[in-house]
Design a protein around this motif. Structure first.
Motif, PDB file in Angstrom:
ATOM      1  N   SER A 141     -42.165 -43.912  47.456  1.00 47.17           N
ATOM      2  CA  SER A 141     -41.727 -45.210  47.970  1.00 47.17           C
ATOM      3  C   SER A 141     -40.251 -45.155  48.316  1.00 47.17           C
ATOM      4  CB  SER A 141     -41.982 -46.317  46.950  1.00 47.17           C
ATOM      5  OG  SER A 141     -41.050 -46.237  45.894  1.00 47.17           O
ATOM      6  N   THR A 142     -39.837 -46.050  49.218  1.00 43.43           N
ATOM      7  CA  THR A 142     -38.434 -46.096  49.613  1.00 43.43           C
ATOM      8  C   THR A 142     -38.057 -47.505  50.052  1.00 43.43           C
ATOM      9  OG1 THR A 142     -36.758 -44.926  50.901  1.00 43.43           O
ATOM     10  CG2 THR A 142     -38.731 -45.576  52.077  1.00 43.43           C
ATOM     11  N   ASP A 143     -36.749 -47.740  50.166  1.00 46.19           N
ATOM     12  CA  ASP A 143     -36.260 -49.029  50.687  1.00 46.19           C
ATOM     13  C   ASP A 143     -36.385 -49.054  52.195  1.00 46.19           C
ATOM     14  OD1 ASP A 143     -35.577 -50.333  48.447  1.00 46.19           O
ATOM     15  OD2 ASP A 143     -33.413 -50.035  48.610  1.00 46.19           O
ATOM     16  N   GLY A 147     -31.449 -41.375  45.837  1.00 46.40           N
ATOM     17  CA  GLY A 147     -31.021 -42.765  46.047  1.00 46.40           C
ATOM     18  C   GLY A 147     -32.131 -43.723  45.637  1.00 46.40           C
ATOM     19  N   ARG A 148     -32.581 -44.559  46.586  1.00 42.97           N
ATOM     20  CA  ARG A 148     -33.614 -45.558  46.284  1.00 42.97           C
ATOM     21  C   ARG A 148     -35.004 -45.054  46.675  1.00 42.97           C
ATOM     22  NH1 ARG A 148     -32.543 -49.873  43.600  1.00 42.97           N
ATOM     23  NH2 ARG A 148     -33.903 -51.152  44.888  1.00 42.97           N
ATOM     24  N   THR A 149     -35.123 -43.746  46.923  1.00 41.72           N
ATOM     25  CA  THR A 149     -36.416 -43.158  47.279  1.00 41.72           C
ATOM     26  C   THR A 149     -36.984 -42.406  46.075  1.00 41.72           C
ATOM     27  OG1 THR A 149     -35.684 -42.897  49.559  1.00 41.72           O
ATOM     28  CG2 THR A 149     -37.558 -41.558  48.865  1.00 41.72           C
ATOM     29  N   LEU A 150     -38.289 -42.593  45.827  1.00 44.99           N
ATOM     30  CA  LEU A 150     -38.932 -41.919  44.696  1.00 44.99           C
ATOM     31  C   LEU A 150     -40.165 -41.163  45.158  1.00 44.99           C
ATOM     32  CD1 LEU A 150     -39.071 -44.803  42.030  1.00 44.99           C
ATOM     33  CD2 LEU A 150     -37.319 -43.036  42.282  1.00 44.99           C
ATOM     34  N   ARG A 151     -40.407 -40.007  44.553  1.00 39.83           N
ATOM     35  CA  ARG A 151     -41.719 -39.367  44.666  1.00 39.83           C
ATOM     36  C   ARG A 151     -42.229 -39.159  43.246  1.00 39.83           C
ATOM     37  NH1 ARG A 151     -42.474 -34.145  48.108  1.00 39.83           N
ATOM     38  NH2 ARG A 151     -41.180 -33.181  46.505  1.00 39.83           N
ATOM     39  N   ILE A 152     -43.491 -39.475  43.039  1.00 42.52           N
ATOM     40  CA  ILE A 152     -44.037 -39.516  41.688  1.00 42.52           C
ATOM     41  C   ILE A 152     -45.338 -38.725  41.643  1.00 42.52           C
ATOM     42  CG2 ILE A 152     -44.967 -41.072  39.938  1.00 42.52           C
ATOM     43  CD1 ILE A 152     -43.226 -43.270  41.479  1.00 42.52           C
ATOM     44  N   ARG A 153     -45.465 -37.865  40.640  1.00 46.51           N
ATOM     45  CA  ARG A 153     -46.729 -37.147  40.415  1.00 46.51           C
ATOM     46  C   ARG A 153     -47.257 -37.551  39.052  1.00 46.51           C
ATOM     47  NH1 ARG A 153     -43.881 -32.918  42.807  1.00 46.51           N
ATOM     48  NH2 ARG A 153     -44.703 -32.439  44.865  1.00 46.51           N
TER      49      ARG A 153
END
Ligand SMILES: Nc1ncnc2c1ncn2[C@@H]1O[C@H](COP(=O)(O)OP(=O)(O)OP(=O)(O)O)[C@@H](O)[C@H]1O
Ligand SMILES: [Mg+2]
Length: 521
Positions: free
Chosen positions: A85-87, A64-70
């Motif tokens: 990050s998330t809403d 959804g509007r949540t991301l995890r980034i490497r």
């Protein structure tokens, strides 16, 4: 302000050539958000974040509007860093152990911009840059661009200033705060999808409207039949699956085979525990479902049915007006008491404004369903020659088909996300696609070296096998060759009179794969 953004400006510029730390941003490139008349400086941490995205080194997972980034750390110690990050109601929550570092907040902000459409000024500046450099771009090609091309240098300076002031405003207003992010249900975002979003390439409305899925989607609004024609592995069956998932329709599947009889279609009376009982076949099941809800009747390999058995389909595909359907029901109505008739009529033909499909059962009964509820999705291979298909399909059946949707080799945008998912590695997926390309080129030659090119299903099989070989310790190059030996070669190469693969063809194909697809691997 909970996150310190100054590290981006204190970092040395050690990625790009032609830019330096604290390089001044010319007035025509600055963000209107910043204090007017002030000196603006370039932040190498922001440039680094853009470089990681443009060179495909940012791995993104999304729910959804949540991301995890490497992404690769810009610090001396190297390694991968993780941020998320998330809403949360009014703003966004950021987490990560390195949010005050030179590049982490920028990788996060830029990726949010690309994937979620956040930070519009940053996104516009980033897309301008991506349009100039291309994406993905090789690291070695990107590094010198700012020194060689003033427009790239300016795009980076502009991005730096716009990203800084847009993010700073959000931190000042507490629209972004630090906190723990719930990371359940994350799915990888395929690198090719990320690049597409980065470049801002969207399907044009007309292209979107003429995709097979869009055509089927429109048909589900009114009911009717579509024939999906094309070579194996071109995603015909997959399109129907997606339609069903997307529309939430019920689905009934049938598959053509020579021995199939009418009773296998419609149903039959079979011995049951309490004596003989009627058991619905797939056609009857679809009609019963479609009485009350949208239903897709998927009939694969339609050409493999004997033509005489297709007559059942031809009958069932005829549509009736409400009045005609009512006339068919008259004998059954006559047998009911006056008081029972309205309820029976209402249950059988609920909508006087609709047209109906009718399935005659061998028991003498008939099942009616409103036409808008039923989509017939028929698929078939094309055989050697397209004309053959049309000739073999009964003309009465063809005339009842509303849409004929032709499938050719699926385009790279369709297959690449799937190839990347099964390969688990963008580079391997790319090699698989190039190998497929090569077989198309050779098969098109008049020399007859190959009997057929790869199809998507075969490429998927090759990628899975190559991936397993890599897990066994083979180099990427050896893995692709080994996988080609058991997938591409037997599929594409001709066999001799004894049924053995022709050696010259096998050797030729493997040699060309090694020379034309694998030199870089
Ligand atoms: N998202 C996906 N992930 C993995 N594999 C996929 C995905 N989508 C499709 N495939 C595979 O791609 C292949 C081709 O798709 P599909 O079965 O739709 O082709 P088709 O055109 O119906 O071929 P045929 O004419 O032989 O029936 C199948 O093996 C399918 O499993
Ligand atoms: Mg199929």
């Amino acid at each position: 302000m909970t996150i310190n953004l100054s590290a981006a400006f204190n970092k040395n510029e050690d990625f790009f050539l032609g830019l330096i730390r604290r390089q001044q941003v010319p007035t025509h490139l600055v963000s209107p958000r910043g204090p007017s008349g002030s000196q603006r400086y370039y932040g190498p941490g922001i440039g680094y974040a853009a470089a990681m995205l443009l060179t495909g080194q940012v791995q993104v997972e999304q729910s959804g509007r949540t991301l995890r980034i490497r992404f690769p750390s810009s610090g001396k110690a190297g390694g991968l860093k993780t941020v998320a990050s998330t809403d949360m109601g009014a703003g966004r929550l950021w987490s990560g152990d390195s949010l005050d570092s030179a590049s982490a907040p920028w990788v996060l902000a830029l990726t949010e911009a690309v994937v979620l459409g956040q930070h519009p000024e940053t996104l516009a500046a980033l897309r301008t840059l991506a349009g100039l450099t291309g994406a993905p771009v090789a690291i070695a090609a990107l590094k010198p661009l700012p020194s060689a091309d003033v427009s790239v240098r300016e795009a980076l300076l502009r991005l730096s200033d716009h990203a800084y002031y847009e993010l700073k405003a959000k931190l000042d207003a507490s629209e972004i705060t630090k906190g723990a992010v719930n990371l359940s249900g994350l799915q990888p975002v395929p690198p090719s999808a990320l690049m597409k979003q980065l470049l801002g390439t969207r399907e044009t409305p007309t292209a979107a409207a003429s995709s097979p899925l869009a055509r089927l989607r429109r048909l589900t609004r009114r009911g009717g039949a579509a024939l999906l024609v094309g070579p194996p592995g071109t995603f015909k069956t997959e399109t129907v699956k997606r339609l069903v998932l997307e529309t939430g329709a019920a689905v009934v599947k049938m598959r053509g085979a020579p021995g199939i009889e009418d009773r296998d279609f419609i149903g039959a009376i079979t011995p049951g525990v309490n004596g003989p009982e009627w058991v619905d076949g797939p056609l009857a099941r679809a009609f019963v479902l479609a009485k009350s809800r949208p239903t897709v009747l998927q009939i694969d390999e339609i050409l493999r049915y004997h033509a005489e058995h297709l007559q059942v389909l031809v009958g069932a595909m005829d549509e009736l007006s409400y009045e005609d359907a009512r006339a068919v029901l008259a004998p059954a109505l006559d047998q009911l008491a006056d008081a029972e008739r309205p309820a029976f009529l209402q249950a059988t033909l609920p909508d006087p404004g609709a047209r109906y499909y009718m399935l005659d059962l061998p028991t003498g009964e008939a099942i009616f369903c409103p036409k808008p509820h039923l989509v017939w999705a028929l698929t078939t291979n094309m055989g050697e020659d397209h004309l053959q298909t049309a000739q073999t399909l009964d003309s009465a059946l063809l005339s009842r088909i509303d849409l004929v949707i032709d499938y050719d080799r699926p385009d790279v945008e369709t297959v690449m996300p799937i190839y990347e998912a099964v390969a688990g590695d963008a580079r391997l997926a790319q090699l698989g696609y190039e190998l497929e390309d090569l077989t198309y080129a050779i098969a098109a030659d008049a020399e007859g070296l190959l009997v057929r090119p790869m199809d998507a299903r075969k490429t998927i099989a090759l990628l899975k096998e190559a991936r397993a070989c890599v897990e066994d310790g083979l180099s990427l190059r050896d893995a692709v060759l080994e996988a080609a030996f058991v997938t591409a070669v037997p599929h594409c190469c001709p066999r001799d009179a004894r049924g053995l693969i022709e050696e010259a063809s096998r050797a030729g194909l493997l040699k060309r794969i090694a020379e034309e697809v694998l030199p870089a691997a």
